[in-house]
Design a protein around this motif. Structure first.
Motif, short mmCIF file in Angstrom:
data_model
loop_
_atom_site.label_atom_id
_atom_site.label_comp_id
_atom_site.label_asym_id
_atom_site.label_seq_id
_atom_site.Cartn_x
_atom_site.Cartn_y
_atom_site.Cartn_z
N MET A 27 0.82 -1.22 0.00
CA MET A 27 0.00 0.00 0.00
C MET A 27 0.85 1.27 0.00
O MET A 27 0.32 2.36 0.14
CB MET A 27 -0.91 -0.01 1.22
N ASP A 28 2.16 1.11 -0.08
CA ASP A 28 3.07 2.26 -0.07
C ASP A 28 2.94 3.07 1.23
O ASP A 28 3.12 4.28 1.26
CB ASP A 28 2.80 3.18 -1.27
N HIS A 29 2.64 2.37 2.33
CA HIS A 29 2.52 3.02 3.63
C HIS A 29 3.89 3.29 4.24
O HIS A 29 4.78 2.44 4.18
CB HIS A 29 1.72 2.12 4.60
N GLU A 30 4.00 4.46 4.85
CA GLU A 30 5.25 4.78 5.54
C GLU A 30 5.35 4.07 6.90
O GLU A 30 6.42 3.67 7.31
CB GLU A 30 5.37 6.30 5.76
N ASN A 31 4.22 3.99 7.61
CA ASN A 31 4.24 3.42 8.95
C ASN A 31 4.07 1.90 8.92
O ASN A 31 3.18 1.39 8.23
CB ASN A 31 3.10 3.99 9.80
N MET A 32 4.89 1.22 9.67
CA MET A 32 4.71 -0.22 9.86
C MET A 32 4.94 -0.55 11.32
O MET A 32 5.72 0.12 12.01
CB MET A 32 5.64 -1.03 8.95
N PHE A 33 4.26 -1.61 11.80
CA PHE A 33 4.22 -1.94 13.22
C PHE A 33 4.36 -3.44 13.41
O PHE A 33 3.90 -4.22 12.58
CB PHE A 33 2.88 -1.51 13.84
N TRP A 34 4.96 -3.81 14.53
CA TRP A 34 4.93 -5.19 15.00
C TRP A 34 4.29 -5.24 16.38
O TRP A 34 4.72 -4.52 17.29
CB TRP A 34 6.33 -5.80 15.07
N TYR A 35 3.25 -6.08 16.51
CA TYR A 35 2.59 -6.33 17.77
C TYR A 35 2.73 -7.80 18.12
O TYR A 35 2.85 -8.66 17.23
CB TYR A 35 1.08 -6.03 17.66
N ARG A 36 2.66 -8.10 19.42
CA ARG A 36 2.45 -9.48 19.81
C ARG A 36 1.12 -9.56 20.56
O ARG A 36 0.72 -8.61 21.26
CB ARG A 36 3.60 -10.06 20.62
N GLN A 37 0.46 -10.70 20.36
CA GLN A 37 -0.85 -10.90 20.95
C GLN A 37 -0.82 -12.10 21.87
O GLN A 37 -0.45 -13.20 21.45
CB GLN A 37 -1.90 -11.13 19.85
N ASP A 38 -1.21 -11.88 23.12
CA ASP A 38 -1.26 -12.95 24.11
C ASP A 38 -2.61 -12.92 24.80
O ASP A 38 -3.16 -11.84 25.07
CB ASP A 38 -0.14 -12.77 25.14
N PRO A 39 -3.15 -14.09 25.12
CA PRO A 39 -4.47 -14.14 25.78
C PRO A 39 -4.49 -13.32 27.06
O PRO A 39 -3.60 -13.40 27.90
CB PRO A 39 -4.64 -15.64 26.08
N GLY A 40 -5.53 -12.51 27.18
CA GLY A 40 -5.68 -11.69 28.38
C GLY A 40 -4.86 -10.43 28.39
O GLY A 40 -5.05 -9.56 29.26
N LEU A 41 -3.94 -10.30 27.44
CA LEU A 41 -3.09 -9.11 27.38
C LEU A 41 -3.37 -8.26 26.15
O LEU A 41 -2.85 -7.15 26.04
CB LEU A 41 -1.61 -9.51 27.39
N GLY A 42 -4.15 -8.77 25.23
CA GLY A 42 -4.45 -8.01 24.02
C GLY A 42 -3.24 -7.91 23.11
O GLY A 42 -2.37 -8.79 23.10
N LEU A 43 -3.17 -6.82 22.37
CA LEU A 43 -2.05 -6.56 21.48
C LEU A 43 -1.10 -5.57 22.15
O LEU A 43 -1.54 -4.53 22.64
CB LEU A 43 -2.53 -5.96 20.16
N ARG A 44 0.16 -5.90 22.13
CA ARG A 44 1.17 -4.99 22.69
C ARG A 44 2.19 -4.65 21.61
O ARG A 44 2.67 -5.53 20.91
CB ARG A 44 1.85 -5.64 23.90
N LEU A 45 2.52 -3.38 21.53
CA LEU A 45 3.40 -2.90 20.48
C LEU A 45 4.86 -3.20 20.82
O LEU A 45 5.36 -2.84 21.89
CB LEU A 45 3.21 -1.40 20.30
N ILE A 46 5.56 -3.85 19.87
CA ILE A 46 6.96 -4.20 20.08
C ILE A 46 7.85 -3.09 19.52
O ILE A 46 8.68 -2.51 20.22
CB ILE A 46 7.29 -5.54 19.40
N TYR A 47 7.70 -2.83 18.23
CA TYR A 47 8.46 -1.79 17.53
C TYR A 47 7.58 -1.21 16.43
O TYR A 47 6.67 -1.87 15.95
CB TYR A 47 9.70 -2.40 16.85
#
Lengths: 114, 115
Positions: A27-47
């Motif tokens: 999509m030619d997006h400038e922003n990119m993200f990595w999340y990890r998802q764990d039960p009960g913790l939702g999504l947490r941003l790594i970098y």
């Protein structure tokens, strides 16, 4: 259609291995993200990255690094995999400084470290 | 720092009944709010967003959400639930005064719709 593609759906690695998770967006997006998802913790941003070769730490960067050599590709690196990094990893992309637009997600990589 | 709370781990509803999935938020400025859905072993799909304007936002698959500034809430609703709506739902907030455009997610609510 917008597409964020993660290279693997399922991955099994051994403790101590160096692990690469790849993500590509068309999509030619400038922003990119990595999340990890764990039960009960939702999504947490790594970098996240807002431009080629630019990166910022998220909320849980310990044990991870990232690489953004090309605009469309954002790699997550586990320098020495540990069992507590067993998780679902989600990559996402979005437009830059576009507060009112949604992020688009890949299908996720379920990583198991044994 | 911005945050999102989803107070219910699971919501159970019978098919045909209305459903509500709750979300409250905390941000320093005006919030940009989002709902995403996740089906088993899949990534997140965007449902709807509140940016400004009408407090009732309509989105995909018949879902809508109501923004309430005084209660700092953004509850997801659907007038008539379907079994196929069973999934994991995430509320997220983007704080326009923060850095970049990162989203902060809640812990998720599992919706179970039964016949």
């Amino acid at each position: 259609d917008v597409k964020v593609t993660q290279s693997s759906r399922y991955l099994v690695k051994r403790t101590g291995e160096k692990v690469f998770l790849e993500c590509v967006q068309d999509m030619d997006h400038e922003n990119m993200f990595w999340y990890r998802q764990d039960p009960g913790l939702g999504l947490r941003l790594i970098y996240f990255s807002y431009d080629v070769k630019m990166k910022e730490k998220g909320d849980i960067p310990e044990g991870y690094s990232v690489s953004r050599e090309k605009k469309e590709r954002f790699s997550l690196i586990l320098e020495s995999a540990s069992t507590n990094q067993t998780s679902m990893y989600l990559c996402a992309s979005s437009l830059p400084r576009a507060w009112n637009t949604e992020a688009f997600f890949g299908q996720g990589t379920r990583l198991t470290v044994v | 720092a911005q945050s999102v709370a989803q107070p219910e781990d699971q919501v159970n509803v019978a098919e045909g009944n209305p459903l509500t999935v709750k979300c409250t938020y905390s941000v320093s400025g005006n919030p940009y709010l989002f709902w995403y859905v996740q089906y088993p072993n899949r990534g997140l799909q965007f449902l709807l967003k509140y940016i400004t304007g009408d407090n009732l936002v309509k989105g995909s698959y018949g879902f809508e959400a109501e923004f309430n500034k005084s209660q700092t809430s953004f509850h997801l609703k659907k007038p008539s639930a379907l079994v196929s709506d069973s999934a994991l739902y995430f509320c997220a907030v983007r704080d326009p005064t923060g850095t970049a455009s990162k989203l902060t997610f809640g812990t998720g609510t599992r919706l179970q719709v039964t016949l």
